[in-house]
Design an enzyme around this catalytic site. Structure first.
Site, PDB file in Angstrom:
ATOM      1  CE  LYS A  79      25.614  55.939  37.507  1.00 31.98           C
ATOM      2  NZ  LYS A  79      24.389  56.740  37.745  1.00 31.98           N
ATOM      3  CB  SER A 154      22.371  54.591  40.340  1.00 35.26           C
ATOM      4  OG  SER A 154      22.462  55.626  39.384  1.00 35.26           O
ATOM      5  CB  SER A 178      21.629  58.578  40.059  1.00 37.30           C
ATOM      6  OG  SER A 178      20.769  57.520  40.377  1.00 37.30           O
TER       7      SER A 178
HETATM    8  N1  GLN Z   1      16.781  56.002  42.508  1.00 37.20           N
HETATM    9  C1  GLN Z   1      16.209  56.381  41.265  1.00 37.20           C
HETATM   10  C2  GLN Z   1      15.883  55.153  40.441  1.00 37.20           C
HETATM   11  O1  GLN Z   1      16.179  54.113  40.866  1.00 37.20           O
HETATM   12  C3  GLN Z   1      17.105  57.332  40.523  1.00 37.20           C
HETATM   13  C4  GLN Z   1      18.164  56.675  39.748  1.00 37.20           C
HETATM   14  C5  GLN Z   1      18.958  57.595  38.886  1.00 37.20           C
HETATM   15  O2  GLN Z   1      18.903  58.814  39.013  1.00 37.20           O
HETATM   16  N2  GLN Z   1      19.680  57.002  37.949  1.00 37.20           N
HETATM   17  O3  GLN Z   1      15.350  55.229  39.387  1.00 37.20           O
END
Ligand code: GLN
Length: 519
Positions: A79, A154, A178
């Site tokens: 990532k 994400s 994410s």
């Molecule tokens: N969807 C969540 C957020 O936007 C989780 C994101 C993540 O785990 N990085 O914060």
């Protein structure tokens, strides 16, 4: 060897046995990227030369009979918020478009030491803020199961790359779901370990008290193999833990006899898609048939998890992202007359709308006068959520739930309604708030042909129990659940024309071009 959708463990074994080579494996992945990447846009950066060189080096070690590591020759995607020395780290943000780290993240270093070979850096929501990969400055990643849908987020690029055969394994980061949610939307396995299990050194911080690095893979076995490699105490991350039980592959036993599994009633109410609900309850019933003791129970505070999470995550993000000011990293607005104007222009132009929204929200809940009402209250809710889970885990070995209320949304659906997108994190954020381990694995496909995910949550340090249940379920359903996308989807996908993607690709190329100052 038929490489296509082999698992990482199968590939590593084949390489060890001389049935194929690390270089052949990398060439196969690069060829696959050549075919499908234009449509899917899983990667922000692919460095073919570096990847092939590293694969050659690993192959030489194997041929010389030197210990090359348990993942020797396996192509892995990282990532784009985890540093890989020699490759850019952009966090899918314009503000970091020109940033090149001088060192690798500890998790990446450990993977490379285990013989894995980095293919490239995967697309993500900007600074990991989002649930669809649509907040990326480099264009959305498409779901390989249906390119009209998002891959989740994400870590959407990592999940899609594993599902599409553009790598064998990937790393993601999980602050509120994410790793697990994109794994669920792309039909692969994703795991968030107990907080502190994997070093965060070299991971660009979002919500430091919630962030964990985790694997995305085609099978539970692959997932365990990666976790075993990356889990370790690291002097460079004071929150990382010295654990003695990191031999996770030993937990891959097909047996759930006598295990106590809880189903939180409150997770199956309003807002949950019927097909998702059915698939998850069916999975729980299957575990029951194998001798697990499955029962429903009450888990309070479900409705407070999302507000508490977004308050805390935004607060920490607003502080963590202060460092991107045009002085130390990446992009700097050129024509400012004085320092504050430079900060302001750099941040206004460098960050996208979702990141700005979080910074504003975070600064607000931390500001004098509102701190007690919001931030402090959220911390109290977090403690209560942890206590509720402690109670639950006094009775259960593992909790079964959906990963997300629906399967992958269509492209563009979520951006119009951020609040709805936030609420979609309802089943995943609690594990981060309470520091718990959780795994997401495929448990079916809906009528639209999109994968459904099953989440297993465990008490702190109980990854082995989760892996045992997940492995058992995976073994029982392996014929039902394809590891990666079926051929016809790829065939179909190829015929979809995507001029928009090509435009976005051009924008990425431009952003990375030398002399552009990163913009
Ligand atoms: N969807 C969540 C957020 O936007 C989780 C994101 C993540 O785990 N990085 O914060």
């Amino acid at each position: 060897m038929e490489m296509g959708f082999a698992t990482a463990v199968e590939l590593a074994t084949a390489i060890q046995q001389g049935k194929t080579t690390a270089v052949e494996a990398m060439e196969a992945v690069l060829a696959r990227i050549g075919e499908t990447e234009e449509l899917y846009n899983c990667y922000v950066t692919v460095d073919r030369e570096r990847a092939l060189q590293k694969a050659e080096a690993v192959q030489k070690r194997i041929q010389a009979g030197e210990p090359a590591g348990p993942l020797a020759g396996v192509p892995v995607a990282i990532k784009d918020n985890l540093h890989v020395a020699g490759l850019p780290t952009t966090c899918s943000s314009r503000i970091l478009a020109s940033y090149r780290p001088t060192f690798s993240a500890e998790a990446v270093r450990r993977l490379e030491q285990a013989g894995a070979v980095v293919v490239g850096k995967t697309n993500m929501d900007e600074f990991a803020m989002g649930s669809t990969t649509e907040t990326s400055a480099w264009g959305v990643t498409r779901n390989p199961w249906n390119p009209g849908h998002v891959p989740g987020g994400s870590s959407g690029g990592s999940a899609a790359a594993v599902a599409a055969g553009e790598c064998f394994l990937a790393l993601g980061s999980d602050t509120g779901g994410s790793v697990r949610q994109p794994a669920s939307h792309c039909g692969v396995v994703g795991m968030k370990p107990t907080y502190g299990t994997v070093s965060r050194y070299g991971l660009v911080a979002y919500g430091s008290s919630l962030d964990q690095v985790g694997p995305l893979a085609r099978t539970v076995e692959d997932c365990a193999a990666v976790l075993e490699v990356i889990a370790a105490r690291d002097e460079k991350d004071s929150t990382s833990l010295a654990r003695e039980d990191t031999d996770f592959t030993k937990a891959l036993v097909q047996d759930v006899q006598g295990m106590r599994i809880g189903i939180p009633r409150d997770y199956f109410g309003q807002g949950l898609d019927e097909e998702v609900k059915e698939a998850v309850l069916e999975a729980a019933a299957l575990l029951g048939q194998q001798g697990a003791l499955v029962e429903e129970f009450d888990l309070d505070l479900v409705d407070y998890a999302v507000p508490a999470y977004y308050t805390i995550a935004a607060a920490e993000a607003s502080s963590n992202l202060e460092r991107f000011d045009g002085v130390k990293y990446g992009y700097r607005a050129a024509e400012a007359e004085e320092l504050h104007q430079m900060y302001k222009r750099t941040r206004s132009r460098g960050f996208g709308p979702e990141v700005k929204r979080r910074i504003m929200l975070g600064s607000f809940v931390l500001s004098a006068g509102y701190y007690d009402a919001y931030y402090l209250k959220a911390l109290k809710v977090k403690a209560m959520i942890k206590a509720a889970f402690d109670q639950a885990f006094a009775r259960y070995d593992c909790i079964v739930s959906p990963v997300a209320p629906t399967t992958a949304p269509g492209l563009g659906e979520s951006l119009q309604d951020p609040l709805r997108m936030y609420l979609g994190d309802i089943y995943t954020v609690s594990a981060n708030l309470a520091g718990l381990p959780a795994i997401s694995l495929p448990c079916g496909v809906d009528q639209k042909g999109l994968p459904i995910g099953l989440q297993l949550m465990g008490d702190c340090f109980q990854e082995k129990k989760l892996l045992r249940v997940a492995y058992t379920y995976g073994q029982l359903t392996q014929d039902k659940m394809p590891a990666g996308i079926p051929g016809q989807f790829v065939q179909g996908a190829k015929t979809v024309s995507c001029p928009k993607d090509q435009i976005e690709k051009a924008a990425v190329a431009e952003a990375h071009a030398p002399g552009k100052g990163g913009m």
